[in-house]
Design an enzyme around this catalytic site. Structure first.
Site, short mmCIF file in Angstrom:
data_model
loop_
_atom_site.label_atom_id
_atom_site.label_comp_id
_atom_site.label_asym_id
_atom_site.label_seq_id
_atom_site.Cartn_x
_atom_site.Cartn_y
_atom_site.Cartn_z
N ASP A 23 -39.74 28.30 -23.38
CA ASP A 23 -38.84 27.97 -24.49
C ASP A 23 -37.63 27.18 -24.01
OD1 ASP A 23 -38.36 30.46 -23.24
OD2 ASP A 23 -36.97 31.05 -24.81
N TYR A 66 -31.84 41.23 -29.59
CA TYR A 66 -32.31 40.43 -28.46
C TYR A 66 -32.32 41.26 -27.19
CZ TYR A 66 -32.99 36.44 -25.40
OH TYR A 66 -33.51 35.58 -24.48
#
Length: 394
Positions: free
Chosen positions: A81, A191
């Protein structure tokens, strides 16, 4: 969008508004892939983006400088990513040298053909001069990959923190003080719980290293940039990494014909004491991402399932498998559930809870077919016991 962090340092990344699954992490608010351009006598691109957004990154950089005048591309982390756009970026920036640590160079070589790239390996404590500004490198191994690294600009008190302090949060704003802080902190917690939690010891070592830096702004690889609430997010990470818990009891369960559901609600009733935050979570109506986030700071957990095929229900097993991988620590816990002619559900849960080295406060609480009034009273008593343990642990 406001993309300027400070003079000649800009966000040039991409917003992924529609992503909803990040290798199992449910990203209900989307994601961003943050990259940053530092323009000085020399120009450096800090990180890239996910491969489908490579052209968007290059357009953003080209709007600020000639692509052929980029001198350095910094890769803080080799995960795709952040590195997926590198092949296209390195072709578009032919004079650029890629800066990364030794482990990152090896990992990138396993993902891509890097034979034509100019790569300069850096290590923690190294620095590169851009002119008036320096790039200093801090290696942060296993926070959350072996090659993880942060890049610091001391003249601006600016840390490019990689995945640490990130959030999966798609928004047109770029800074923490432009958005709703409870939402930002919740996404940061989500997260941490779903990405970083297994690496708490590494996070603490990284925080110790970063503690020697003067941090005026933190620019992570995902989500909003911290410029106003720097102290809050650093302290939150310290608490999460230490597995600090709140006076909070979770009753997590799956049920077939509501017998285990009746037990879950009785446990919740017992746990709902003054000063205790008690919650009921049905595993098939709440995703794994939400469950892990709630477990992160819970002091006590009751986990239950009906018996199916001599074991627990499939999604209960999935939730426990997911939690085992994330390795939350320091929880008081118990198993419960119903069974019919065969047993196995509560026993399998008890075994899984013990495998996570949680403090088991009692043997599995079980009901045959339908819980009796006596069993429901035992559930309430168990809930009260969990509330007491949560108060003691918090």
């Amino acid at each position: 969008m406001n993309t300027t962090l400070c003079n000649n340092i800009d966000w040039v990344g991409a917003v992924d508004w529609n992503v909803r699954d990040f290798h199992g992490y449910e990203t209900h608010r989307g994601a961003t892939y943050n990259a940053y351009l530092v323009r000085d006598e020399k120009t450096a691109l800090i990180d890239t983006v996910k491969a489908p957004f490579a052209d968007e990154l290059l357009r953003n950089v080209a709007s600020l400088c000639d692509l052929q005048r980029v001198d350095y591309v910094v890769c803080n982390h080799a995960e795709l990513d952040h590195s997926g756009a590198l092949p296209k970026v390195m072709r578009a920036m032919p004079w650029a040298t890629l800066l990364c640590d030794k482990k990152c160079a090896v990992t990138l070589g396993e993902y891509f053909d890097t034979s034509s790239w100019k790569i300069q390996e850096v290590a923690g404590g190294d620095a590169i001069s851009l002119g008036r500004r320096m790039l200093q490198f801090v290696e942060t191994p296993m926070a959350h990959w072996p090659e993880s690294m942060c890049t610091y600009v001391p003249e601006e008190k600016l840390l490019f923190s990689m995945d640490i302090f990130g959030q999966h949060y798609a928004t047109s704003e770029r800074f923490d003080d432009q958005s709703d802080m409870p939402t930002v902190m919740q996404e940061a917690k989500t997260y941490y719980a779903n990405i970083v939690m297994p690496y708490g010891k590494s996070v603490l070592r990284s925080l110790e290293q970063l503690g020697g830096l003067d941090l005026g702004m933190i620019a992570p690889s995902h989500g909003l940039i911290w410029r106003t609430h720097v102290g809050e997010i650093v302290e939150a990470y310290r608490g999460w990494a230490h597995h600090r818990s709140k006076p909070k009891v979770l009753v997590i369960y799956d049920t077939m014909w509501e017998s285990t559901g009746m037990m879950a609600r009785a446990i919740l009733e017992g746990a709902s004491q003054p000063g205790i935050h008690a919650s009921l979570i049905h595993v098939r109506r709440n995703g794994l991402t939400h469950i892990a986030t709630e477990v992160l700071d819970a002091a006590a957990v009751a986990f239950g399932s009906s018996t199916l095929n001599r074991g627990m229900m499939p999604m209960a097993a999935a939730a426990l498998s997911y939690l085992e991988g994330l390795r939350p620590l320091g929880k008081a816990a118990m198993a419960f559930g119903s069974h019919g002619w065969g047993r196995g559900g509560p026993e399998a849960i008890d075994e899984a809870l013990r495998k996570m080295t949680w403090e088991i406060v009692r043997e599995p609480l079980k009901a045959r077919y339908r819980p009796t009034s006596e069993v429901l009273e035992q559930c309430r008593q168990a809930g009260r016991m969990l509330a007491e343990r949560a108060t003691a642990k918090a």
